[in-house]
Enzyme design. Structure first.
Site, PDB file in Angstrom:
ATOM      1  N   LYS A  44       7.700   7.089  -3.617  1.00  0.00           N
ATOM      2  CA  LYS A  44       5.992   6.998  -4.042  1.00  0.00           C
ATOM      3  C   LYS A  44       5.905   5.850  -4.646  1.00  0.00           C
ATOM      4  O   LYS A  44       6.778   5.650  -5.514  1.00  0.00           O
ATOM      5  CB  LYS A  44       5.626   8.338  -4.693  1.00  0.00           C
ATOM      6  CG  LYS A  44       4.198   8.322  -5.212  1.00  0.00           C
ATOM      7  CD  LYS A  44       3.201   7.918  -4.193  1.00  0.00           C
ATOM      8  CE  LYS A  44       1.953   7.790  -4.837  1.00  0.00           C
ATOM      9  NZ  LYS A  44       0.972   7.534  -3.876  1.00  0.00           N
ATOM     10  N   CYS A 129      -3.475  -0.112  -2.233  1.00  0.00           N
ATOM     11  CA  CYS A 129      -3.713   0.968  -2.574  1.00  0.00           C
ATOM     12  C   CYS A 129      -5.391   1.149  -2.695  1.00  0.00           C
ATOM     13  O   CYS A 129      -5.832   0.509  -3.521  1.00  0.00           O
ATOM     14  CB  CYS A 129      -3.118   1.601  -3.967  1.00  0.00           C
ATOM     15  SG  CYS A 129      -3.693   3.194  -4.301  1.00  0.00           S
TER      16      CYS A 129
HETATM   17  O1  LIG Z   1      -4.031   7.367  -3.481  1.00  0.00           O
HETATM   18  C1  LIG Z   1      -2.840   6.838  -3.168  1.00  0.00           C
HETATM   19  O2  LIG Z   1      -2.005   7.330  -4.199  1.00  0.00           O
HETATM   20  C2  LIG Z   1      -2.458   5.932  -2.162  1.00  0.00           C
HETATM   21  N1  LIG Z   1      -3.106   6.462  -1.080  1.00  0.00           N
HETATM   22  C3  LIG Z   1      -2.867   5.511   0.149  1.00  0.00           C
HETATM   23  O3  LIG Z   1      -3.371   5.823   1.351  1.00  0.00           O
HETATM   24  N2  LIG Z   1      -2.247   4.290   0.153  1.00  0.00           N
HETATM   25  C4  LIG Z   1      -1.611   3.735  -1.135  1.00  0.00           C
HETATM   26  O4  LIG Z   1      -1.176   2.829  -1.146  1.00  0.00           O
HETATM   27  C5  LIG Z   1      -1.778   4.727  -2.144  1.00  0.00           C
HETATM   28  I1  LIG Z   1      -1.114   4.117  -3.992  1.00  0.00           I
END
Ligand SMILES: O=C(O)c1[nH]c(=O)[nH]c(=O)c1I
Length: 310
Positions: A44, A129
């Site tokens: 993650k 993100c």
């Molecule tokens: O909401 C998120 O944690 C997230 N969700 C996404 O769909 N892509 C991302 O790079 C991330 I950092």
């Protein structure tokens, strides 16, 4: 038939991994992916400090894909660096360390920590993100991308890839490729979720997720054509020394085959992994092998990047 693939000198028994963010937030989840038929695992995206992330409900699986506004919930950089180093020692399948600082300073601080660590594997800097309220995506600001890469490569000598959002205009591919080709990047990963979609429940007359008024990243079948186009466009424009990870819309062995045909070196699975679990990797390797057998291909190199033009 052999499924081995390599990226920036790191060898994978097969090209399949999870997508950062799916089944990879805890050591238990990471271990489950490593214990599966996956060729490797990516963590993650980490921030310097642990984060709870956005309010729930923040993920919804849908018939044609998914929407998420997780808000970067993660155990923090130290936890994932420790996991990555421990598994490098144990010589398991490769662990890719994903980073998503909340600022340029945080990105650079984490990269410095990796540079000084024993970790020699692949690092994925997430520039895309879409779900941290108030934080615009870096990767749609080409000056910001130039700044972070200029500063990172002042000191970072290890294997650095970047996670990119979908781009929807060929002039964007041309402009950004001219920038990216100036750096010794290990790879680009295309695509992250399609940012800020909105899924509504007509019965309750409400969005299906709560953060950001229901706006969230879209994944799954919805995004496969855009994912394939981004993989193909980067392959056509980037130096051959820059590898490509294809992410987006993978649910079957044929989807994996299509990403490879467009030029991907590795292929990541998000939405379908979220719904099917790590057993999906055994199914996908079986299905990819079957596609290759039908077509008489022995290795991925026999067809990688060989999409024919009409
Ligand atoms: O909401 C998120 O944690 C997230 N969700 C996404 O769909 N892509 C991302 O790079 C991330 I950092």
């Amino acid at each position: 038939i052999k499924l081995t693939s390599s990226l920036a000198g790191v060898t994978f028994a097969n090209p399949l991994l999870n997508a950062a963010g799916v089944h990879c937030a805890t050591p238990t989840e990471l271990d489950e992916v490593l214990a599966s038929a996956a060729g490797g695992v990516v963590t993650k995206s980490a921030t310097l400090a642990p984060r709870d992330g956005n309010v729930r409900p923040r993920f919804q699986a849908l018939p044609l894909g998914s929407i998420n506004s997780m808000g970067l919930p993660n155990q923090g950089f130290d936890a994932y660096l420790a996991y990555a180093c421990a598994h490098q020692q144990a010589a398991t399948a490769p662990v890719i360390l994903s980073l998503a600082g909340l600022s340029l300073a945080d990105d650079l601080a984490m990269l410095r920590r990796v540079q000084e660590s024993d970790f020699t594997g692949l690092v994925e800097l997430n520039l895309s993100c879409p779900n941290v309220p108030g934080k615009p995506q870096v990767a749609y600001d080409f000056a910001a991308v130039t700044r972070v890469l200029d500063q990172a490569f002042q000191f970072f000598t290890k294997r650095l890839g970047i996670k990119l959002p979908p781009y929807l205009d060929l002039a964007q591919f041309d402009a950004l490729a001219a920038i990216l080709n100036r750096y010794p990047l290990a790879y680009v990963n295309a695509i992250n979720s399609l940012g800020n979609g909105l899924v509504i429940d007509p019965l309750t007359e409400r969005p299906v997720i709560r953060p950001k008024g229901g706006f969230g990243g879209i994944g799954g079948a919805y995004v496969k054509p855009t994912a394939l186009a981004n993989v193909r466009a980067w392959r056509q424009r980037l130096n051959p020394t820059i590898g490509i990870i294809g992410t987006g819309g993978v649910r079957t062995g044929t989807d994996v085959f299509e990403h490879l045909l467009c030029g991907a070196d590795l292929v990541q699975v998000g939405t379908a992994l979220a719904t099917e679990g790590p057993a999906i990797f055994a199914r996908l390797t079986r299905e990819l092998t079957a596609v290759m057998a039908t077509k008489g291909y022995q290795t991925l190199a026999d067809f990688r990047g060989k999409l024919q033009v009409r």
